[in-house]
Design a protein around this motif. Structure first.
Motif, PDB file in Angstrom:
ATOM      1  N   THR A 283       0.875  -1.176   0.000  1.00 58.60           N
ATOM      2  CA  THR A 283       0.000   0.000   0.000  1.00 58.60           C
ATOM      3  C   THR A 283       0.911   1.224   0.000  1.00 58.60           C
ATOM      4  O   THR A 283       2.136   1.086   0.066  1.00 58.60           O
TER       5      THR A 283
ATOM      6  N   TYR B  32       3.401  -2.092   3.965  1.00 58.95           N
ATOM      7  CA  TYR B  32       2.886  -3.342   3.393  1.00 58.95           C
ATOM      8  C   TYR B  32       1.854  -3.952   4.340  1.00 58.95           C
ATOM      9  O   TYR B  32       1.995  -3.879   5.566  1.00 58.95           O
TER      10      TYR B  32
ATOM     11  N   LEU C 233      -9.029  -5.589  12.625  1.00 61.05           N
ATOM     12  CA  LEU C 233      -8.320  -5.399  11.361  1.00 61.05           C
ATOM     13  C   LEU C 233      -8.971  -4.281  10.536  1.00 61.05           C
ATOM     14  O   LEU C 233     -10.166  -4.028  10.666  1.00 61.05           O
TER      15      LEU C 233
ATOM     16  N   ALA D 207     -13.356  -0.888  10.533  1.00 58.80           N
ATOM     17  CA  ALA D 207     -12.444   0.110   9.955  1.00 58.80           C
ATOM     18  C   ALA D 207     -12.323  -0.156   8.455  1.00 58.80           C
ATOM     19  O   ALA D 207     -12.097  -1.300   8.053  1.00 58.80           O
TER      20      ALA D 207
ATOM     21  N   SER E   8      -0.798  -4.312   9.082  1.00 63.60           N
ATOM     22  CA  SER E   8       0.587  -4.206   8.626  1.00 63.60           C
ATOM     23  C   SER E   8       1.239  -5.594   8.653  1.00 63.60           C
ATOM     24  O   SER E   8       0.945  -6.408   9.527  1.00 63.60           O
TER      25      SER E   8
ATOM     26  N   SER F 179      -1.740   4.597   8.115  1.00 61.30           N
ATOM     27  CA  SER F 179      -2.816   5.565   7.869  1.00 61.30           C
ATOM     28  C   SER F 179      -3.306   6.236   9.151  1.00 61.30           C
ATOM     29  O   SER F 179      -3.239   5.667  10.240  1.00 61.30           O
TER      30      SER F 179
ATOM     31  N   ILE G 215      -6.243   7.074  11.492  1.00 57.79           N
ATOM     32  CA  ILE G 215      -7.526   6.398  11.752  1.00 57.79           C
ATOM     33  C   ILE G 215      -8.459   7.389  12.433  1.00 57.79           C
ATOM     34  O   ILE G 215      -8.108   7.963  13.473  1.00 57.79           O
TER      35      ILE G 215
HETATM   36  O1  TXA Z   1      -1.841   2.184   6.781  1.00 57.71           O
HETATM   37  C1  TXA Z   1      -2.466   1.291   7.337  1.00 57.71           C
HETATM   38  O2  TXA Z   1      -3.500   1.497   7.967  1.00 57.71           O
HETATM   39  C2  TXA Z   1      -1.916  -0.130   7.198  1.00 57.71           C
HETATM   40  C3  TXA Z   1      -2.017  -0.562   5.747  1.00 57.71           C
HETATM   41  C4  TXA Z   1      -1.647  -2.013   5.541  1.00 57.71           C
HETATM   42  O3  TXA Z   1      -3.299  -0.293   5.261  1.00 57.71           O
HETATM   43  N1  TXA Z   1      -2.621  -1.026   8.070  1.00 57.71           N
HETATM   44  C5  TXA Z   1      -2.449  -1.017   9.416  1.00 57.71           C
HETATM   45  O4  TXA Z   1      -3.167  -2.003  10.052  1.00 57.71           O
HETATM   46  O5  TXA Z   1      -1.733  -0.236   9.967  1.00 57.71           O
HETATM   47  P1  TXA Z   1      -2.861  -2.422  11.574  1.00 57.71           P
HETATM   48  O6  TXA Z   1      -3.750  -3.592  11.839  1.00 57.71           O
HETATM   49  O7  TXA Z   1      -1.431  -2.640  11.737  1.00 57.71           O
HETATM   50  O8  TXA Z   1      -3.388  -1.228  12.388  1.00 57.71           O
HETATM   51  C6  TXA Z   1      -4.764  -0.972  12.392  1.00 57.71           C
HETATM   52  C7  TXA Z   1      -5.197  -0.356  13.665  1.00 57.71           C
HETATM   53  C8  TXA Z   1      -5.024  -1.260  14.839  1.00 57.71           C
HETATM   54  O9  TXA Z   1      -4.406  -0.523  15.827  1.00 57.71           O
HETATM   55  C9  TXA Z   1      -6.440  -1.619  15.249  1.00 57.71           C
HETATM   56  O10 TXA Z   1      -6.539  -1.791  16.614  1.00 57.71           O
HETATM   57  C10 TXA Z   1      -7.218  -0.422  14.759  1.00 57.71           C
HETATM   58  O11 TXA Z   1      -6.593  -0.084  13.562  1.00 57.71           O
HETATM   59  N2  TXA Z   1      -8.606  -0.754  14.447  1.00 57.71           N
HETATM   60  C11 TXA Z   1      -9.062  -1.556  13.465  1.00 57.71           C
HETATM   61  N3  TXA Z   1     -10.398  -1.660  13.518  1.00 57.71           N
HETATM   62  C12 TXA Z   1     -10.810  -0.897  14.546  1.00 57.71           C
HETATM   63  C13 TXA Z   1     -12.074  -0.602  15.124  1.00 57.71           C
HETATM   64  N4  TXA Z   1     -13.197  -1.125  14.643  1.00 57.71           N
HETATM   65  N5  TXA Z   1     -12.092   0.230  16.185  1.00 57.71           N
HETATM   66  C14 TXA Z   1     -10.943   0.760  16.694  1.00 57.71           C
HETATM   67  N6  TXA Z   1      -9.721   0.511  16.198  1.00 57.71           N
HETATM   68  C15 TXA Z   1      -9.649  -0.302  15.150  1.00 57.71           C
END
Ligand code: TXA
Ligand code: MG
Length: 331
Positions: A29, A33, A60, A114, A138, A176, A178
């Motif tokens: 991305t 990655y 996720l 998300a 990630s 990213s 959030i």
């Molecule tokens: O840039 C990015 O967002 C990358 C690329 C691969 O897209 N992805 C990423 O995913 O950083 P990850 O899983 O490493 O981090 C996502 C974060 C996690 O801290 C998770 O707890 C939070 O997003 N998250 C996901 N769904 C959520 C939800 N429904 N409510 C609160 N936090 C959430």
């Protein structure tokens, strides 16, 4: 070792079939990655959690190729539409109420999901050809540095996954932003390149920011555990605006984010090239440099010059580094 794919039409087809069979693969991305899998399948999501050794309480992000695909998964609203119009495809993740479509593992017990549309042509092709929404955290072991190069995914997860789609170095280099849109006042849960002021302006409303510092509590936002994004070696921050360079230990590596070594006796590796500080370059290089330091037997501990708080990207990098420093602090 995982197989590195370059993204020919045949390879995209192969990957899409692999993902449709509920297997997982690393995908590029613009931020970092991701480790992608079918967001509609519990089997696929469980494989993601297993490969990362990610605790099941950490939800996720679902990646989609359009607003209409996002609308299938979450309860869309006007704020989401505004932000998507402005920032998608791009490094902004929206949290919205779920519609019960994605596998329960995605939300990890929450009622929200998300979603994000990534700005990388290869990832978008895989989304289109597979026809699936893809859950993708990630592509690192849980809590570790995020990978911003295909070779870094290979180093971190190569023994655990079959395929890595090589999309080159990530353009942004930090995860990213959030934003939680499921509440009365939108709230930023993780800082990224898209900043609070920009978001407030586009939404024309107040935006809160969760104080996501080294010690914020896990229940506020699952991924904000105190020691995310950390190398295994001790790391400390050096604020070059407030203090002179601390004395470096033997084997201590210094990374500069805003100053360059001026004399031959001065130490440190700049994370940008040239004489002018360049925060975009620092963001693209930071995780890769930390991974190298973490794996090099010559390096015993790491000092990083604080990027400061000048822009959203500076703030995002500073937040990641504070967390990295909180893991095994140098005292
Ligand atoms: O840039 C990015 O967002 C990358 C690329 C691969 O897209 N992805 C990423 O995913 O950083 P990850 O899983 O490493 O981090 C996502 C974060 C996690 O801290 C998770 O707890 C939070 O997003 N998250 C996901 N769904 C959520 C939800 N429904 N409510 C609160 N936090 C959430
Ligand atoms: Mg992560």
């Amino acid at each position: 070792m995982a197989v590195l794919l370059q993204g020919s039409p045949e390879e995209i087809k192969l990957l899409s079939e692999w993902l449709r069979a509920d297997q997982v693969a690393a995908l590029p991305t613009e931020t970092v990655y991701g480790l992608g899998g079918n967001a509609l399948s519990s089997d696929a999501c469980k494989r993601i959690f297993a490969a990362k050794e990610r605790p099941s309480w950490d939800p996720l992000i679902v990646h989609v190729d359009s607003v209409s695909s996002a609308q299938d998964i979450v309860v869309w609203n006007e704020q989401a539409q505004r932000l998507a119009d402005h920032f998608w495809p791009g490094p902004l993740t929206l949290i919205l109420p779920g519609r019960g479509k994605v596998a329960p593992e995605v939300s990890a017990g929450k009622s929200t999901v998300a979603v994000r549309m990534p700005a990388h042509s290869l990832f978008l092709e895989v989304l289109k050809v597979s026809g699936l929404p893809l859950a993708a955290p990630s592509a690192n072991p849980f809590g570790y540095l995020s990978p911003t190069r295909a070779e870094d995914v290979q180093t971190m997860l190569g023994e655990r996954i079959r395929y890595i789609l090589d999309g080159g170095p990530c353009e942004v280099g930090v995860e990213s932003t959030i934003i939680d849109l499921s509440r009365e006042t939108p709230r930023i849960l993780r800082p990224g390149r898209v900043g609070r002021e920009e978001l407030a302006q586009v939404l024309n409303t107040d935006v809160e920011e969760l104080l996501a510092d080294a010690h914020s509590h896990i229940s506020d936002a699952p991924g904000l555990a105190p020691w995310h994004y950390s190398p295994r070696k001790p790391l400390r921050l050096w604020d070059s605006e407030l203090e002179s360079l601390p004395e470096l230990q033997a084997g201590e590596w210094l990374f500069r984010t805003r100053t360059v070594a001026s004399g031959s006796g001065e130490q440190g590796i700049a994370l940008f090239s040239g004489k002018q500080p360049d925060i975009e370059a620092v963001a693209r290089n930071l995780y890769h440099a930390l991974l190298k330091a973490d794996r090099d037997p010559e390096c015993t501990q790491i000092t990083v010059e604080s990027p400061g708080e000048a822009t959203a990207l500076h703030k995002a990098l500073s937040q990641r580094l504070r967390k990295a420093a909180a893991r095994y602090p140098i005292r």
